[in-house]
Scaffold this motif. Sequence first.
Motif, short mmCIF file in Angstrom:
data_model
loop_
_atom_site.label_atom_id
_atom_site.label_comp_id
_atom_site.label_asym_id
_atom_site.label_seq_id
_atom_site.Cartn_x
_atom_site.Cartn_y
_atom_site.Cartn_z
N GLN A 108 0.85 -1.19 0.00
CA GLN A 108 0.00 0.00 0.00
C GLN A 108 0.88 1.24 0.00
O GLN A 108 1.62 1.50 0.96
CB GLN A 108 -0.93 0.03 1.21
N THR A 109 0.79 2.02 -1.06
CA THR A 109 1.58 3.24 -1.17
C THR A 109 0.72 4.47 -1.43
O THR A 109 1.21 5.59 -1.33
CB THR A 109 2.62 3.11 -2.30
N THR A 110 -0.56 4.26 -1.77
CA THR A 110 -1.46 5.39 -1.98
C THR A 110 -2.60 5.30 -0.96
O THR A 110 -3.00 4.21 -0.54
CB THR A 110 -2.05 5.39 -3.39
N GLY A 111 -3.10 6.45 -0.58
CA GLY A 111 -4.21 6.47 0.35
C GLY A 111 -3.87 5.92 1.72
O GLY A 111 -4.72 5.32 2.38
N VAL A 112 -2.65 6.14 2.18
CA VAL A 112 -2.24 5.68 3.51
C VAL A 112 -2.87 6.60 4.55
O VAL A 112 -2.66 7.82 4.53
CB VAL A 112 -0.70 5.67 3.64
N ALA A 113 -3.64 6.02 5.46
CA ALA A 113 -4.42 6.82 6.41
C ALA A 113 -3.54 7.48 7.47
O ALA A 113 -2.55 6.92 7.93
CB ALA A 113 -5.46 5.94 7.08
N THR A 114 -3.93 8.69 7.84
CA THR A 114 -3.28 9.41 8.94
C THR A 114 -4.22 9.54 10.14
O THR A 114 -3.87 10.19 11.14
CB THR A 114 -2.86 10.82 8.49
N THR A 115 -5.40 8.95 10.04
CA THR A 115 -6.38 9.03 11.11
C THR A 115 -6.60 7.65 11.72
O THR A 115 -6.09 6.65 11.22
CB THR A 115 -7.71 9.58 10.59
N GLY A 116 -7.38 7.63 12.79
CA GLY A 116 -7.66 6.35 13.43
C GLY A 116 -6.81 6.16 14.67
O GLY A 116 -5.93 6.97 14.99
N PRO A 117 -7.05 5.07 15.40
CA PRO A 117 -6.31 4.82 16.65
C PRO A 117 -4.84 4.50 16.38
O PRO A 117 -4.47 4.11 15.26
CB PRO A 117 -7.02 3.60 17.23
N GLU A 118 -4.03 4.72 17.39
CA GLU A 118 -2.62 4.36 17.27
C GLU A 118 -2.48 2.85 17.07
O GLU A 118 -3.26 2.06 17.60
CB GLU A 118 -1.84 4.79 18.53
N VAL A 119 -1.47 2.47 16.31
CA VAL A 119 -1.20 1.05 16.05
C VAL A 119 -0.43 0.48 17.24
O VAL A 119 0.61 1.04 17.64
CB VAL A 119 -0.39 0.88 14.75
N LYS A 120 -0.89 -0.61 17.79
CA LYS A 120 -0.23 -1.24 18.93
C LYS A 120 0.67 -2.38 18.44
O LYS A 120 0.28 -3.19 17.60
CB LYS A 120 -1.26 -1.79 19.91
N VAL A 121 1.87 -2.43 19.00
CA VAL A 121 2.85 -3.46 18.65
C VAL A 121 3.35 -4.10 19.93
O VAL A 121 3.73 -3.39 20.88
CB VAL A 121 4.04 -2.87 17.85
N ALA A 122 3.36 -5.42 19.97
CA ALA A 122 3.87 -6.15 21.13
C ALA A 122 5.17 -6.85 20.75
O ALA A 122 5.19 -7.72 19.87
CB ALA A 122 2.84 -7.17 21.60
N ASN A 134 2.31 6.12 15.77
CA ASN A 134 1.49 7.29 15.49
C ASN A 134 1.45 7.59 13.99
O ASN A 134 2.35 8.23 13.45
CB ASN A 134 2.02 8.49 16.27
N SER A 135 0.38 7.15 13.34
CA SER A 135 0.23 7.39 11.90
C SER A 135 -0.09 8.84 11.58
O SER A 135 0.14 9.28 10.45
CB SER A 135 -0.87 6.49 11.32
N ALA A 136 -0.63 9.57 12.54
CA ALA A 136 -0.97 10.96 12.30
C ALA A 136 0.28 11.80 12.06
O ALA A 136 0.25 12.78 11.29
CB ALA A 136 -1.76 11.54 13.47
N GLU A 137 1.39 11.45 12.69
CA GLU A 137 2.63 12.22 12.56
C GLU A 137 3.58 11.62 11.54
O GLU A 137 4.34 12.34 10.90
CB GLU A 137 3.32 12.31 13.92
N ALA A 138 3.57 10.30 11.40
CA ALA A 138 4.54 9.63 10.51
C ALA A 138 3.87 8.46 9.78
O ALA A 138 4.22 7.30 10.00
CB ALA A 138 5.73 9.15 11.33
N PRO A 139 2.90 8.74 8.91
CA PRO A 139 2.13 7.66 8.28
C PRO A 139 2.95 6.72 7.41
O PRO A 139 2.73 5.50 7.44
CB PRO A 139 1.09 8.41 7.45
N CYS A 140 3.89 7.26 6.64
CA CYS A 140 4.69 6.38 5.76
C CYS A 140 5.66 5.52 6.56
O CYS A 140 5.93 4.38 6.19
CB CYS A 140 5.44 7.22 4.73
N THR A 141 6.17 6.07 7.65
CA THR A 141 7.06 5.30 8.52
C THR A 141 6.31 4.18 9.20
O THR A 141 6.77 3.02 9.24
CB THR A 141 7.70 6.23 9.58
#
Length: 298
Positions: free
Chosen positions: A115-129, A142-149
């Motif tokens: 996925q390289t187009t339409g990457v969302a910057t909204t929604g809940p933070e992604v949790k990683v364990a 935090n996709s709102a600040e660094a969506p491509c990362t």
Amino acid sequence: MPSNEQRRAAAKRKLERQLARRAEQEKKRKRWMIAGSVVGVVVVAAAVTGVYFLTKGDDDTSTTATSQVPTTPFVNTPLDLPGPPAPAAKPATVDCTYPATQGEPPAKPVTAPTQTTGVATTGPEVKVAIDSTQGPIGLSLNSAEAPCTVNSFVSLAKQGYFDKTSCHRIVAKPQFGILQCGDPTASGMGGPGYAFNNEYPTDLYPLGDPALQTPVNYKRGVIAMANAGISPDGTGTNGSQFFLVFGDTTLPPNYTIFGTIDEAGLKTLDKVAGAGTKGGAEDGGPAMPISFNSVKVS
């Protein structure tokens, strides 16, 4: 017999090839370098500038008994230095690019994000364990600040790229505390075979802005990408390596902040930091080996 002009042209072409090879070799040598300014702890109003290069780590994934490694409690030394400016609002979706790194194949079989187009910057933070050999480490991305990362990190995690990998570098000192991970080779040279541009906080500054060389506080508890700097045309060199900040750290705003570490994770990192580095240097492989058994996105 070739003319003088033909000989000069041939010599010029040869020189250009040599220079291109040297430039590529230098690029590889500097790959995944972190350069930063470190504030001196005994100077009142001045700063001591230092450059930190990645060092070859240990790819041992064994669960060495922690009781055999002397530890002292790591104590964060808060920096009297502001953090990066507040992030700017982004559109609801963004497009990302992940060009292949020529001559640098993936350190472990993996593909760039689909996925390289339409990457969302909204929604809940992604949790990683992260299930590490020294304890749990929970991340919030935090996709709102660094969506491509975040898009890249999630893609790599879901492909198992970070599983069974070692963290190869630690710096544990007052006003500089990081554990660097994300290289399957544990050498500081491995990447996913592609690169991408910096995001927050670098995207707050125009290209070439002197403020990009002014240190800010990467506060305890943030996650940031390691890179080899920004090319003159603005092309970034982010890949898979990242650092977990367990102590307030002085760096110029050239490293993408893309999430935070939970309290359990900070306790794990403090334990590893308390053992210091192999050989006792300020910057090197962790004396208490730490590897990721698994990195799972929820």
